[in-house]
Design an enzyme around this catalytic site. Structure first.
Site: not given
Length: 429
Positions: A269, A273, A360, A410
């Site tokens: 998540s 990044k 998402w 997720h």
């Protein structure tokens, strides 16, 4: 030194921000979110091998000395902010060691990191499991956790760290031991011959109430940090978390048991990044893994699908430099996109993963972010994904760039970990 294009975009961004207030919310309405391929706007991706002066990269030397620095400048100046380069002194304190952890299969260590600028300190605690039955140095899977080291395994000896009390109240469920152990299959990782090292990301920058936590983050150890925080290209918490990944790598370099040529950085998540940004900046990471990193991670921003720049900069402005807000609802103006961040990891292997129900994060955009880095890997004579057709569920692709999409939501699952270790096996062994 900032390039001319960076100065222009910085001034333009500040002008827009000053003139319109919150560029991500028009008329104080919530940003619009779109799903589905039918709603993807027409877009043109920047060519990773096309230099700012219009020349085309034809050699590794041109990529490494000319084009790659241009791309890294984009991400530093316009998205994640500039990582501070001043040295912060670090000392390590062994809190505990259990040589019979996991039923005797591993040695468990807790190591306190004390970061200091000579006037104040910040602390973080790493939890490490090392296989007991491996001979020689072992490869390492390095990752953050979200809810504290205590959440990764039900063990009363795991200490809580100071920053956790800044983000949770005394009755918060996140104090539960083993509350996220599903994300950390330690025994399976150890059985495959890998050590695993984790740390709570709140230790580096508490991810609550944004800028209010700046004084409790590692950023506060850097000179004139409050003044720097006002700059348009000042780093945000993603930059700080990426910095923290590198400090964990520093520690591994002091350990005789660790094969520091075989350290894979994995993030889920928002930490996916940070893992990509850490991997692009720190070439000591031999494999870089992004799990469900979505917007501003592996997913292409210009697709404006699922979470987008308007949404993410409204909800989490402290993650980025302030210039990034200029591109909210203006993704077509981006002079770069996330496939170029993945390309900057070349020639080292990189793996991107998605989840079937994680709309998402724009699963197709994550796949394309990995696929469109192909040209740079080809420059090194290496194979990227080798396709722009998204694979089916549980049909992983593993070349020098890897990708899978799995069933479910997720999260980080055993399936993900097994594929990551397959990928590392392929490149390490």
């Amino acid at each position: 030194m900032k390039n001319l294009f960076t100065k222009v975009f910085t001034m333009l961004s500040l002008a827009v921000l000053a003139g319109t207030g919150a560029v991500y919310a028009q008329d104080d309405n919530e940003p619009v979110v779109h799903y589905g391929e039918e709603n993807v706007p027409e877009y043109v991706l920047p060519d990773a091998l096309l230099c700012h002066d219009g020349s085309r990269v034809t050699s590794i030397k041109e990529w490494e000395e000319k084009r790659r620095p241009e791309i890294m400048e984009y991400f530093s100046a316009l998205e994640y902010g500039r990582t501070r380069q001043e040295k912060i002194n670090t000392r390590y304190e062994i809190i505990s060691e259990n040589k019979k952890a996991l039923g005797g299969k591993a040695t468990m260590q807790q190591v306190r990191f004390v970061f200091s600028n000579g006037q104040c300190e910040r602390q973080a605690v790493a939890l490490i499991f090392i296989p007991n039955y491996s001979t020689g140095k072992v490869p390492v899977m390095l990752t953050y956790n979200f809810n504290g080291n205590h959440s990764t395994i039900n063990d009363e000896s795991i200490v809580f760290t100071p920053n956790q009390s800044l983000v949770w109240g005394p009755d918060d469920e996140n104090w539960q031991r083993g509350g996220q152990n599903r994300r950390f299959p330690y025994e399976k990782i150890i059985a495959r011959g890998y050590a695993v090292m984790t740390m709570c990301y709140h230790d580096i920058y508490p991810d609550e109430n944004g800028a209010e936590m700046l004084d409790n983050s590692i950023i506060s150890l850097f000179p004139d940090y409050k003044q720097h925080a006002q700059w348009a290209d000042s780093w945000g918490s993603i930059g700080a978390w990426a910095w923290g990944y590198s400090r964990m790598m520093d520690y591994l370099e002091t350990q005789q048991w660790a094969n520091t040529k075989q350290v894979a950085v994995m993030g889920h998540s928002r930490q996916g990044k940070a893992a990509l940004w850490a991997g692009a900046q720190d070439q000591r990471f031999s494999v870089v893994i992004s799990n469900d990193s979505g917007c501003s991670g592996a997913a292409l921003s210009k697709r404006v699908t699922g979470e987008n720049i308007a949404v993410i900069t409204q909800r989490f402005p402290w993650w980025f430099c302030s210039t990034y807000q200029f591109f909210a609802n203006r993704e077509d103006a981006l002079p770069f996109d996330q496939h170029e961040l993945i390309a900057c990891i070349a020639p080292r292997p990189v793996y991107v993963a998605s989840a079937q129900e994680d709309d998402w994060a724009d699963q197709h955009g994550e796949f394309l972010g990995a696929a469109m880095a192909e040209s740079v890997y080809n420059l090194y004579g290496l194979k990227g994904l080798g396709t722009t057709t998204m694979p089916g569920i549980h049909e992983p692709i593993m070349h020098h760039v890897g990708y899978h999409i799995r069933a479910g939501v997720h999260d980080v699952t055993d399936y993900d970990w097994e594929r990551y270790m397959d990928f590392c096996d392929k490149h390490y062994r």
